[in-house]
Design an enzyme around this catalytic site. Structure first.
Site, mmCIF file in Angstrom:
data_model
loop_
_atom_site.group_PDB
_atom_site.id
_atom_site.type_symbol
_atom_site.label_atom_id
_atom_site.label_comp_id
_atom_site.label_asym_id
_atom_site.label_seq_id
_atom_site.Cartn_x
_atom_site.Cartn_y
_atom_site.Cartn_z
ATOM 1 N N CYS A 185 -6.478 7.517 4.447
ATOM 2 C CA CYS A 185 -5.827 7.864 5.613
ATOM 3 C C CYS A 185 -6.305 9.447 6.019
ATOM 4 O O CYS A 185 -6.070 10.443 5.185
ATOM 5 C CB CYS A 185 -4.516 7.883 5.510
ATOM 6 N N ALA A 197 -7.444 -3.926 11.172
ATOM 7 C CA ALA A 197 -6.426 -2.805 11.486
ATOM 8 C C ALA A 197 -5.910 -2.882 12.981
ATOM 9 O O ALA A 197 -5.447 -3.679 13.313
ATOM 10 C CB ALA A 197 -6.740 -1.395 11.182
ATOM 11 N N ARG A 198 -6.587 -1.975 13.786
ATOM 12 C CA ARG A 198 -6.276 -2.056 15.228
ATOM 13 C C ARG A 198 -6.443 -3.260 15.947
ATOM 14 O O ARG A 198 -5.659 -3.758 16.797
ATOM 15 C CB ARG A 198 -7.072 -1.074 16.117
ATOM 16 N N HIS A 203 -13.581 1.677 4.687
ATOM 17 C CA HIS A 203 -13.443 1.879 6.073
ATOM 18 C C HIS A 203 -14.764 2.556 6.360
ATOM 19 O O HIS A 203 -15.187 3.615 5.808
ATOM 20 C CB HIS A 203 -12.253 2.727 6.357
ATOM 21 N N GLN A 246 0.637 -1.067 0.129
ATOM 22 C CA GLN A 246 0.089 0.074 -0.022
ATOM 23 C C GLN A 246 0.834 1.310 -0.178
ATOM 24 O O GLN A 246 1.877 1.535 0.832
ATOM 25 C CB GLN A 246 -0.914 0.028 1.028
ATOM 26 N N LYS A 283 -8.337 1.916 -1.254
ATOM 27 C CA LYS A 283 -8.881 1.983 -0.166
ATOM 28 C C LYS A 283 -9.511 3.417 0.062
ATOM 29 O O LYS A 283 -8.787 4.373 -0.086
ATOM 30 C CB LYS A 283 -8.257 1.558 1.246
ATOM 31 N N ASN A 300 -14.040 -2.848 6.413
ATOM 32 C CA ASN A 300 -13.059 -2.579 7.292
ATOM 33 C C ASN A 300 -13.749 -1.440 8.479
ATOM 34 O O ASN A 300 -14.356 -0.738 8.206
ATOM 35 C CB ASN A 300 -11.963 -1.618 6.670
ATOM 36 N N GLY A 301 -13.356 -1.808 9.662
ATOM 37 C CA GLY A 301 -13.955 -0.983 10.905
ATOM 38 C C GLY A 301 -14.511 -1.833 12.046
ATOM 39 O O GLY A 301 -15.593 -2.551 11.901
#
Length: 285
Positions: A69, A191-192, A136, A40, A108, A167-168
């Site tokens: 982002c 992600a997190r 996201h 990415q 993304k 995502n999320g």
């Protein structure tokens, strides 16, 4: 990436992209991950994006453009979420990549002000010929504590024919199935949840974060991982489960190399063993 040289690292058995004139490894991968790793990048320029992609595309499964982002360092340079308001530039970047490299191209995004706006953008992106779109489920102004809007991801899934990656708010293994059912997405991006505890992917359930952390430290030593990257991941784990102001957190912050990290976690002997034997240990990890 465009300032990097591709080098084969025989010591750890990897392919490294090293900044010219320095020893800084910008990206490291290996043959075993050739068909799994997606590279990415952040960009605001089609020509520069192509130059970077051409350097790395033969060593990865796909090239992805980050258009989601919201961090200032990204947006201030016209990258990340700044692209969401520039659909013509998005089209330019993606079509330039698609026409000039054989490697699959993906991107993304985040949600726009309305679901309809997001769907319209997603349709424009689909027309560029990308292989998949990750979404996201938050808007740029949303904070991590705000719930991800899975229903708006579902709207995008319904409107597109290409795979959509949701995502999320995936923090437990069961969330993987929940978000897939709720959105209809073809696959899930974590992600997190993965940063805090990589065992989230195990159907058997998470193992204790202390065990994950120790294994991460050993893997970082074994693969000679960049110390800044190693510290970032450790700090994220510590902040989530503990506190950076405690002795462990302070010691990680002060660490300047992997030897220091090894000392913090009592892995000095393992560090010495790896330093002496290098790549020969990787088959016995």
């Amino acid at each position: 990436m465009i300032k990097c040289d591709r080098k084969v690292n025989e010591y750890v058995g990897t392919t490294d992209f090293v900044e010219k004139g320095t020893d800084t490894v910008v990206f490291r991968t290996c043959n075993q991950e050739r068909n799994q790793v997606v590279f990415q990048m952040g960009t605001s320029d089609a020509v520069r994006a192509l130059k970077a992609a051409q350097i790395v595309c033969k060593d990865v499964a796909a090239v992805d453009i980050n258009m989601g982002c919201p961090k200032s360092f990204s947006v201030s340079g016209g990258m990340g979420a700044a692209l969401l308001t520039r659909p013509d530039l998005i089209h330019d970047i993606l079509t330039t990549l698609r026409r000039n490299i054989d490697t699959p191209v993906t991107c993304k995004i985040r949600l726009l002000k309305s679901s309809q706006d997001t769907v319209e953008l997603a349709r424009r992106i689909e027309k560029t010929g990308v292989s998949a779109l990750a979404v996201h489920g938050r808007k740029v102004a949303d904070r991590p504590r705000d719930p991800a809007k899975w229903n708006e991801i579902a709207d995008i899934v319904s409107a597109l024919s290409i795979p959509v990656i949701a995502n999320g708010d995936v923090f437990e293994h069961d969330d993987l199935q929940r978000i897939k059912v709720a959105t209809g997405a073809s696959s899930i991006m974590v992600a997190r949840g993965a940063l805090w505890n990589a065992s989230i992917f195990s159907p058997k359930g998470k193992i204790h974060w202390e065990d994950v952390k120790r294994e991460y430290v050993r893997k970082s030593i074994l693969w000679d991982n960049d110390v800044k990257s190693t510290k970032h991941t450790l700090k994220e784990m510590i902040m989530h489960y503990s506190c950076l102001e405690l002795p462990e957190g302070k010691a990680v912050i002060k660490s300047s190399n992997l030897a220091d990290i090894a000392k913090v976690y009592g892995e000095e002997e393992y560090y010495r063993l790896v330093s002496e034997n290098g790549f020969s240990l990787i088959g016995h990890r």
